[in-house]
Design a protein around this motif. Structure first.
Motif, PDB file in Angstrom:
ATOM      1  N   TYR A  48       0.897  -1.295   0.130  1.00 15.94           N
ATOM      2  CA  TYR A  48      -0.027   0.019   0.032  1.00 15.94           C
ATOM      3  C   TYR A  48       0.721   1.261  -0.037  1.00 15.94           C
ATOM      4  N   ARG A  49       1.875   1.193   0.695  1.00  9.29           N
ATOM      5  CA  ARG A  49       2.764   2.413   0.786  1.00  9.29           C
ATOM      6  C   ARG A  49       4.172   2.699  -0.065  1.00  9.29           C
ATOM      7  N   GLY A  50       4.375   1.427  -0.510  1.00  7.68           N
ATOM      8  CA  GLY A  50       5.890   1.642  -1.437  1.00  7.68           C
ATOM      9  C   GLY A  50       6.970   1.046  -0.375  1.00  7.68           C
ATOM     10  N   THR A  51       6.912   1.286   0.824  1.00  9.34           N
ATOM     11  CA  THR A  51       7.862   0.693   1.861  1.00  9.34           C
ATOM     12  C   THR A  51       7.215   0.682   3.285  1.00  9.34           C
ATOM     13  N   ALA A  52       7.841  -0.538   4.092  1.00  5.61           N
ATOM     14  CA  ALA A  52       7.276  -0.611   5.173  1.00  5.61           C
ATOM     15  C   ALA A  52       8.547  -0.768   6.210  1.00  5.61           C
ATOM     16  N   THR A  53       8.364  -0.134   7.046  1.00  4.65           N
ATOM     17  CA  THR A  53       9.403  -0.269   8.285  1.00  4.65           C
ATOM     18  C   THR A  53       9.228  -0.812   9.488  1.00  4.65           C
ATOM     19  N   VAL A  54       9.745  -2.037   9.858  1.00  2.00           N
ATOM     20  CA  VAL A  54       9.150  -2.794  11.361  1.00  2.00           C
ATOM     21  C   VAL A  54      10.679  -2.588  12.028  1.00  2.00           C
ATOM     22  N   GLU A  55      10.315  -2.253  13.160  1.00  2.00           N
ATOM     23  CA  GLU A  55      11.635  -1.848  14.045  1.00  2.00           C
ATOM     24  C   GLU A  55      12.633  -1.332  13.246  1.00  2.00           C
ATOM     25  N   ARG A  60      10.881  -3.017   0.737  1.00  2.00           N
ATOM     26  CA  ARG A  60      10.463  -2.294  -0.133  1.00  2.00           C
ATOM     27  C   ARG A  60       9.814  -2.802  -1.415  1.00  2.00           C
ATOM     28  N   LEU A  61       8.628  -2.429  -1.839  1.00  2.00           N
ATOM     29  CA  LEU A  61       7.763  -2.937  -2.812  1.00  2.00           C
ATOM     30  C   LEU A  61       8.502  -2.739  -4.032  1.00  2.00           C
ATOM     31  N   CYS A  62       8.526  -4.091  -4.647  1.00  3.80           N
ATOM     32  CA  CYS A  62       9.259  -4.043  -6.111  1.00  3.80           C
ATOM     33  C   CYS A  62       8.349  -4.550  -7.312  1.00  3.80           C
ATOM     34  N   ARG A  63       8.452  -4.004  -8.326  1.00  6.40           N
ATOM     35  CA  ARG A  63       7.613  -4.255  -9.398  1.00  6.40           C
ATOM     36  C   ARG A  63       7.671  -5.046 -10.606  1.00  6.40           C
ATOM     37  N   ASN A  64       9.350  -5.236 -10.484  1.00  4.56           N
ATOM     38  CA  ASN A  64       9.969  -6.194 -11.393  1.00  4.56           C
ATOM     39  C   ASN A  64      11.398  -6.547 -11.015  1.00  4.56           C
ATOM     40  N   GLU A  65      11.947  -7.575 -11.871  1.00  9.83           N
ATOM     41  CA  GLU A  65      12.959  -8.412 -11.280  1.00  9.83           C
ATOM     42  C   GLU A  65      14.175  -7.481 -11.030  1.00  9.83           C
ATOM     43  N   GLU A  66      14.306  -6.463 -11.929  1.00  5.40           N
ATOM     44  CA  GLU A  66      15.580  -5.325 -11.712  1.00  5.40           C
ATOM     45  C   GLU A  66      15.314  -4.626 -10.437  1.00  5.40           C
ATOM     46  N   GLU A  67      14.148  -4.323  -9.885  1.00  4.44           N
ATOM     47  CA  GLU A  67      13.949  -3.660  -8.547  1.00  4.44           C
ATOM     48  C   GLU A  67      13.979  -4.605  -7.574  1.00  4.44           C
ATOM     49  N   VAL A  68      13.768  -5.788  -7.794  1.00  5.47           N
ATOM     50  CA  VAL A  68      14.071  -6.733  -6.763  1.00  5.47           C
ATOM     51  C   VAL A  68      15.442  -6.966  -6.546  1.00  5.47           C
ATOM     52  N   ARG A  69      16.323  -7.062  -7.617  1.00  7.20           N
ATOM     53  CA  ARG A  69      17.814  -7.322  -7.586  1.00  7.20           C
ATOM     54  C   ARG A  69      18.374  -6.017  -6.735  1.00  7.20           C
ATOM     55  N   ARG A  74      21.024  -3.691  -1.723  1.00 10.79           N
ATOM     56  CA  ARG A  74      21.052  -2.596  -0.835  1.00 10.79           C
ATOM     57  C   ARG A  74      20.626  -3.285   0.410  1.00 10.79           C
ATOM     58  N   GLY A  75      20.582  -4.376   0.519  1.00  7.39           N
ATOM     59  CA  GLY A  75      20.395  -5.121   1.719  1.00  7.39           C
ATOM     60  C   GLY A  75      18.893  -4.971   2.360  1.00  7.39           C
ATOM     61  N   GLU A  76      17.934  -4.529   1.502  1.00  7.15           N
ATOM     62  CA  GLU A  76      16.473  -4.538   1.953  1.00  7.15           C
ATOM     63  C   GLU A  76      15.757  -5.609   1.631  1.00  7.15           C
ATOM     64  N   PRO A  77      14.636  -6.107   2.308  1.00  3.22           N
ATOM     65  CA  PRO A  77      13.768  -7.206   2.054  1.00  3.22           C
ATOM     66  C   PRO A  77      13.037  -6.823   0.807  1.00  3.22           C
ATOM     67  N   ALA A  78      12.753  -7.508  -0.248  1.00  3.22           N
ATOM     68  CA  ALA A  78      11.909  -7.183  -1.348  1.00  3.22           C
ATOM     69  C   ALA A  78      10.668  -7.725  -1.283  1.00  3.22           C
ATOM     70  N   VAL A  79       9.504  -6.871  -1.279  1.00  2.33           N
ATOM     71  CA  VAL A  79       8.063  -7.224  -1.283  1.00  2.33           C
ATOM     72  C   VAL A  79       7.568  -7.256  -2.656  1.00  2.33           C
ATOM     73  N   ILE A  80       7.061  -8.314  -3.140  1.00  2.00           N
ATOM     74  CA  ILE A  80       6.259  -8.413  -4.322  1.00  2.00           C
ATOM     75  C   ILE A  80       5.075  -8.717  -4.516  1.00  2.00           C
ATOM     76  N   VAL A  81       4.128  -8.389  -5.451  1.00  2.00           N
ATOM     77  CA  VAL A  81       2.958  -8.857  -5.497  1.00  2.00           C
ATOM     78  C   VAL A  81       2.822 -10.188  -6.237  1.00  2.00           C
ATOM     79  N   ASP A  82       2.523 -11.312  -5.632  1.00  2.00           N
ATOM     80  CA  ASP A  82       2.809 -12.409  -6.114  1.00  2.00           C
ATOM     81  C   ASP A  82       1.952 -13.630  -5.463  1.00  2.00           C
TER      82      ASP A  82
END
Length: 264
Positions: A48-55, A60-69, A74-82
């Motif tokens: 919903y927000r593009g990012t979500a910070t927990v503690e 980060r929400l990623c929309r394609n493979e390039e954004e996931v990589r 960057r060391g960020e967990p990638a969230v994808i709609v799947d």
């Protein structure tokens, strides 16, 4: 080591947090409209927000493979709609964790990754996955099961502060959901905290509103819509729960157990 998780709700996020702190790369899959109520501690809110910070961790929400990589670099967990976690065939993770908590197997196979872990009932270790992690509160919470299944679903929410089903809010009818109070609000028994097309949702007990569905979500009747914590500790709304940490510890143990066997 890459871990792909099906689900990014509060229990999945608590697990992901433990794995992230242990140095694993993470991809979490979610629905187009996530339904987690404990949104302040769920990476699913990134949809919903593009990012979500927990503690101390931001996913980060990623929309394609390039954004996931890019997120992984960057060391960020990638969230994808799947919703069906079909991307496991694309990313070929070392570990696949079914953390949907659907109480049944929605299509996970023991061949989906070198190590497949499933959370809660609906799976049999050795058939559907390599390891099942117990999710029911009590003596065996977080235990790794390498033969057999987790305890069956009772249909009764876990006991928190002496309350079980009384602490959970449900939608009174199908319609569009609107929260009236934010997560963290203190409530008394009988307070109206949300509505569905004008029909009120009232609390049964006093406490802290620990979770509530997002605004504008189309809901069926009888859906879990929120959670009141009778312990009245507002800070608990913004940190992962003891249950999530215990389950995450079980998943971490299963991964390290498998890795040690590969090296021996």
């Amino acid at each position: 080591m890459l871990v792909l998780m099906r689900g990014a709700g509060d229990l999945a996020t608590g697990t992901a947090l433990r794995l992230h702190h242990a140095g694993f790369s993470l991809i979490l899959t979610e629905l187009p409209q996530p339904t987690a109520v404990r949104r302040t501690v769920a990476f699913s809110d990134a949809v919903y927000r593009g990012t979500a910070t927990v503690e101390d961790v931001t996913a980060r929400l990623c929309r394609n493979e390039e954004e996931v990589r890019t997120a992984l670099r960057r060391g960020e967990p990638a969230v994808i709609v799947d919703p069906a976690a079909e991307s496991r065939t694309l990313y070929r993770p070392d570990v696949f964790v079914d953390a949907a908590l659907a109480k049944r197997n929605l299509g996970t196979h023991i061949t989906d990754a070198p190590l497949v872990i499933a959370l809660g009932p609906g799976f049999t270790a050795g058939i559907d996955c390599h390891c099942v992690v117990e999710t029911m509160r009590g003596h065996t919470l977080g235990r790794c099961i390498y033969e057999g299944s987790a305890l069956p679903n009772t249909g009764v929410p876990g006991n928190v502060g002496g309350y079980t089903k009384e602490r959970v809010l449900y939608t009174p009818s199908a319609g569009v959901f609107h929260p009236l109070l934010p997560i963290g609000a203190m409530v008394a028994a009988g307070d109206v905290v949300a509505e569905v097309d004008g029909m009120p949702i009232r609390t049964q007990i006093a406490g802290c509103l620990r979770g509530i569905l997002p605004d504008g979500l189309s809901v069926p009747a009888g859906m879990k819509a929120g959670d009141v914590d009778p312990r009245c500790a507002q800070e608990h709304c913004f940190t992962v729960s003891d249950k999530a940490l215990s389950i995450g510890g079980g998943v971490l143990e299963a991964i390290l157990h498998w890795h040690a066997k590969q090296d021996s």
